[in-house]
Design an enzyme around this catalytic site. Structure first.
Site, short mmCIF file in Angstrom:
data_model
loop_
_atom_site.label_atom_id
_atom_site.label_comp_id
_atom_site.label_asym_id
_atom_site.label_seq_id
_atom_site.Cartn_x
_atom_site.Cartn_y
_atom_site.Cartn_z
N ASP A 9 46.30 5.41 -83.99
CA ASP A 9 46.16 6.35 -85.10
C ASP A 9 45.13 5.79 -86.07
OD1 ASP A 9 48.10 8.34 -84.38
OD2 ASP A 9 49.65 6.88 -84.83
N GLU A 53 53.80 18.13 -82.83
CA GLU A 53 54.57 17.23 -83.70
C GLU A 53 55.91 17.92 -83.95
OE1 GLU A 53 51.96 16.89 -87.03
OE2 GLU A 53 50.54 15.61 -85.96
#
Length: 257
Positions: free
Chosen positions: A11, A130
């Site tokens: 990330d 998500e």
């Protein structure tokens, strides 16, 4: 049991590799390029780069990082975060990405899924989801790094997106992400049962036993970040544990098959 890919997830925020819990409370880990090279040399089957603030600022800053990395890495690279158009996909592919993960823009305009699949092939079009639990056995899809509700049921959205051309699903459990408490097995199981494309589970890996549990769902990929970034386990350890649990993983060069 089918073949399972072990994927290193990175990330990115600005120039830094970062890590959070529930996609929040971010800590800087270091240089993403150095970590990517280490994970590749340790035997990662794929690399996954997510620009975690790209949707917020409506841009993806990963092309330079990907260019540097792709020159020295020979496993598939998936890039996600802020990809909103065919032009954005083209830029990432020219930078060296093999696949793009699209979440926010696919929710906003589902037609984009089919457009990417038609131009670049469905194998390039990864749907990013998500997921947050709303009730036992129910999850809602979120966007913007787990901040924005969509009202979409995760399992129904996954099914619909595959019908429109998504060739793979990157399924991140926001509830489990960064907790080291294991994957959300019911979530992964429901999505794997609902679609006939590869599913990569992300969020929650903490110890070797988690690999057997998630492997039993039929996932195609297991994305790992925290354990690698903080050197709690190496890819060599993870692959050995996966093989010991009965998962079919690609052996690391030089290690016993």
């Amino acid at each position: 049991m089918s073949h399972v890919r072990i994927i290193a997830r990175l990330d990115i925020k600005g120039p830094n590799l970062i890590k959070g819990i529930h996609l929040e409370g971010l800590r800087v880990v270091g240089d993403p390029h150095e970590h990517a090279l280490r994970y590749y040399s340790e035997g990662a089957d794929e690399l996954l780069f997510i620009d975690i603030v790209a949707s917020l600022y409506q841009r993806n800053n990963l092309s330079d990082i990907i260019k540097r990395t792709a020159d020295r890495i020979y496993v598939p690279i998936t890039v996600g975060g802020g990809i909103r158009s065919l032009d954005d996909v083209s830029k990432m592919m020219h930078s060296g990405a093999d696949k793009v993960a699209i979440n926010t823009a696919a929710i906003a305009r589902p037609e984009l899924i089919g457009e990417v699949a038609r131009r670049y092939g469905s194998q390039c079009m990864v749907l990013g989801i998500e997921a947050k639990r709303t009730a036992p056995g129910k999850w809602e899809a979120y966007t913007d790094n787990g901040r924005e509700r969509t009202g979409q049921d995760v399992v129904e959205w996954a099914r619909r997106a595959v019908d429109m051309g998504a060739g793979e699903i990157l399924l991140t459990s926001v509830d489990q992400e960064g907790t080291r408490k294991g994957f959300d097995i019911p979530l992964v199981q429901q999505v794997c049962d609902a679609v006939n494309v590869p599913v990569t589970a992300s969020g929650g890996f903490g110890r070797a036993e988690d690999l057997a549990a998630v492997g039993a769902t039929g996932v195609s990929g297991i994305a790992i970040a925290d354990a690698l970034h903080w050197k709690r386990m190496s890819l060599i350890d993870i692959k050995a544990a996966a093989a010991a649990a009965g998962l079919d993983v690609r052996p690391i060069a030089g290690s016993p098959a």
